[in-house]
Design an enzyme around this catalytic site. Structure first.
Site, PDB file in Angstrom:
ATOM      1  N   GLU A  69      10.251  15.634  15.314  1.00  0.00           N
ATOM      2  CA  GLU A  69      10.882  15.457  14.005  1.00  0.00           C
ATOM      3  C   GLU A  69      10.421  16.613  13.110  1.00  0.00           C
ATOM      4  OE1 GLU A  69       9.904  11.711  12.152  1.00  0.00           O
ATOM      5  OE2 GLU A  69      11.843  11.676  11.147  1.00  0.00           O
ATOM      6  N   GLU A  81      10.274   0.941  10.282  1.00  0.00           N
ATOM      7  CA  GLU A  81      11.261   2.009  10.103  1.00  0.00           C
ATOM      8  C   GLU A  81      10.524   3.294  10.422  1.00  0.00           C
ATOM      9  OE1 GLU A  81      13.029   4.846   8.818  1.00  0.00           O
ATOM     10  OE2 GLU A  81      13.163   4.105   6.763  1.00  0.00           O
ATOM     11  N   CYS A  89      13.743  10.649   6.990  1.00  0.00           N
ATOM     12  CA  CYS A  89      13.768  10.160   8.387  1.00  0.00           C
ATOM     13  C   CYS A  89      15.113  10.388   9.039  1.00  0.00           C
ATOM     14  CB  CYS A  89      13.469   8.667   8.438  1.00  0.00           C
ATOM     15  SG  CYS A  89      11.912   8.247   7.709  1.00  0.00           S
ATOM     16  N   LYS A 104       0.869  -1.173   0.000  1.00  0.00           N
ATOM     17  CA  LYS A 104       0.000   0.000   0.000  1.00  0.00           C
ATOM     18  C   LYS A 104       0.909   1.228   0.000  1.00  0.00           C
ATOM     19  CE  LYS A 104      -3.104   2.971   2.432  1.00  0.00           C
ATOM     20  NZ  LYS A 104      -2.276   4.096   1.949  1.00  0.00           N
TER      21      LYS A 104
HETATM   22  C1  SIN Z   1      13.930   7.441   4.828  1.00  0.00           C
HETATM   23  O1  SIN Z   1      13.757   8.653   4.957  1.00  0.00           O
HETATM   24  O2  SIN Z   1      13.265   6.632   5.473  1.00  0.00           O
HETATM   25  C2  SIN Z   1      14.933   6.857   3.875  1.00  0.00           C
HETATM   26  C3  SIN Z   1      16.103   7.682   3.692  1.00  0.00           C
HETATM   27  C4  SIN Z   1      17.246   6.968   3.032  1.00  0.00           C
HETATM   28  O3  SIN Z   1      17.135   5.824   2.550  1.00  0.00           O
HETATM   29  O4  SIN Z   1      18.297   7.570   3.024  1.00  0.00           O
END
Ligand code: SIN
Length: 481
Positions: free
Chosen positions: A385, A254, A288, A178
């Site tokens: 974040e 993640e 992230c 998804k």
């Molecule tokens: C992410 O933001 O989850 C992935 C970033 C990356 O693979 O560098």
């Protein structure tokens, strides 16, 4: 949308090798200017159930293929992605906003997972274990876990799919994905190329849908699902983990981060500034692993801030397809308003805007790349974040104290250390409670290394041999006398 291969623009869900309509649709718009790009079939929980059923039916034939047979199909998929990289990058930029050069980078990065796992699946060795009883023989074999379901984010609409689907398919699992409703076009184009590569019907299925909670329930709770994998926020991850718990599903998560970036007085400041801009401004900060808290030793603080300000001022904001643009829009207006609010809260609490701090006339989803100094750990900006082009700088004086401050968060995804002193670099890298630590670089993601976090940033790893192990069950086989 002008594409060299117009068949890549898909607007239906992909279930059991068929492109399927839905009763209603989702609009996909260019975040840079609001232009309507496509209307996509709005899949439902029922569609998700059909996709899981298709993956379950396709599983025996796919897992029984030899690793070399699966690898051959995956390599064709990889090649088709590379052959169509320009179209895929254009689709990605238009629906997600990142500059075209970054989008091209993501397409190659995403495809590299497919190539690497196509090779790695041929090395799924088990063990012969020295026996405890001369009359018995002990072995382990590695078998695919089964049907894998994935929920993937909008910030990397290509690579976060391949990073999950490639090892799963290579291991002999079948998948249901998804993708984010903001960026389904990149995802569906991958399915089109998977079909052309010869992935059998039902091995890869995709359901785009606005009713994420209902679809998510099917993907986490259906009894035919063996493993669930997710990239997204910690808050949503916790809900999905609870759902997985009802059926004791395997899972990889993640989740969010709050990355510290520590600049010691023995750092090369030009390297540190380049690394900082790379981690902070890539994808307009919507990553992230983007640094979230920049700690600079007080003796080099002013020089670092000045160099950072100058480097950030060079960035070119605009539509991702325009020549020379290095920072695109944010994904939607809510994201821009959140970033603006974080800036305002920090200024109200005593921080100083060194650069930026503005909305931009280019469009409602743009925010100026911003540098703020005088930040403290108790400000919202240091605790949440940010997910935007906003670099908040704080001072520190002492190594132990900065390590304590860097670790003082529920998150543990990525951290950065800038120092030319090898002993200090080793000491600090080891002391940081993070799944990934980068020293003297701002870019560390690669197919061949494990990506993932500790604490509330996640469970499991993606990439490298660790990423493949997530999709195998190790079976212990004991042969009696
Ligand atoms: C992410 O933001 O989850 C992935 C970033 C990356 O693979 O560098």
């Amino acid at each position: 949308m002008q594409l060299a291969k117009p068949e890549l623009l898909k607007t239906q869900n992909y279930i059991n090798g068929q492109w399927r309509d839905a009763a209603s649709s989702i609009e996909v718009r260019d975040p840079a200017n609001g232009t309507l790009l496509a209307e996509i079939a709005d899949g439902s929980a029922t569609d998700a159930g059909a996709a899981v059923a298709a993956a379950h039916t396709a599983l025996p034939a796919w897992r029984e293929k030899t690793a070399a047979e699966r690898a051959a199909v995956l390599k064709r998929w990889h090649q088709l992605i590379m052959d169509n990289a320009d179209d895929l990058a254009r689709i990605l930029t238009l629906e997600q906003g990142k500059p075209l050069a970054e989008a091209k980078g993501e397409i190659a990065y995403g495809a590299s997972y497919i190539e690497w796992y196509a090779e790695e699946c041929r090395r799924a060795y088990g063990q012969t274990i020295p026996t405890h009883n001369p009359a018995m023989r002990l072995q382990t074999i590695r078998q695919p876990v089964g049907v894998v379901t994935c929920i993937t984010p909008w910030n990397f609409p290509n690579a976060m799919i391949t990073r999950k689907a490639a090892p799963a398919l290579a291991a002999g699992c079948t998948v249901v994905i998804k993708p984010a409703s903001e960026t389904p076009l990149s995802a569906l184009a991958l399915c089109q190329l998977a079909e052309e590569a010869g992935l059998p019907a039902g091995t890869i299925n995709m359901v785009v849908g606005s009713d994420a909670p209902a679809i998510g329930r099917v993907l986490t709770e259906d009894e035919r699902v063996a493993k669930f994998t997710f990239t997204g926020s910690t808050a949503v991850g916790k809900i999905l983990m609870a759902q997985c718990a009802t059926g004791v599903k395997k899972m990889s998560m993640e989740l969010g981060g709050n990355a510290p970036f520590i600049v010691f007085d023995d750092a090369d400041l030009d390297t540190a500034v380049s690394a900082c801009v790379a981690t902070k401004m890539r994808n307009a900060g919507q990553t992230c692993v983007s640094t979230n808290r920049i700690y600079v030793h007080e003796s080099v603080h002013d020089e670092f801030v000045e160099k950072l300000r100058a480097k950030v001022a060079e960035l070119q904001v605009g539509h991702g397809t325009d020549e020379g643009v290095t920072v695109g829009p944010l994904i939607h207006r809510r994201a821009v308003e959140r970033v603006a609010q974080l800036v305002q809260d920090s200024v109200d609490a005593g921080a100083t805007i060194e650069l930026g701090g503005d909305f931009l006339p280019a469009g409602e989803n743009y925010y100026a790349p911003t540098v703020i100094s005088g930040v403290t750990d108790d400000m919202r900006i240091a605790q949440e974040e940010i997910f935007g082009p906003l670099a908040p700088v704080q001072k520190f004086t002492d190594e132990d104290d900065v390590i304590r401050r860097a670790n003082n968060t529920p998150y543990g995804l990525a951290a950065y250390v800038m120092s030319e002193n090898i002993r200090r670099a080793n000491r600090v890298v080891e002391a940081l409670e993070y799944g990934m630590v980068a020293c003297n670089t701002g870019v560390f993601s690669t197919t061949v290394a494990p990506f993932g976090g500790s604490k509330e940033s996640g469970i499991g790893r993606e990439g490298g041999v660790e990423g493949m192990a997530e999709f195998y069950e190790t079976k212990y086989c004991c042969f009696g006398a």
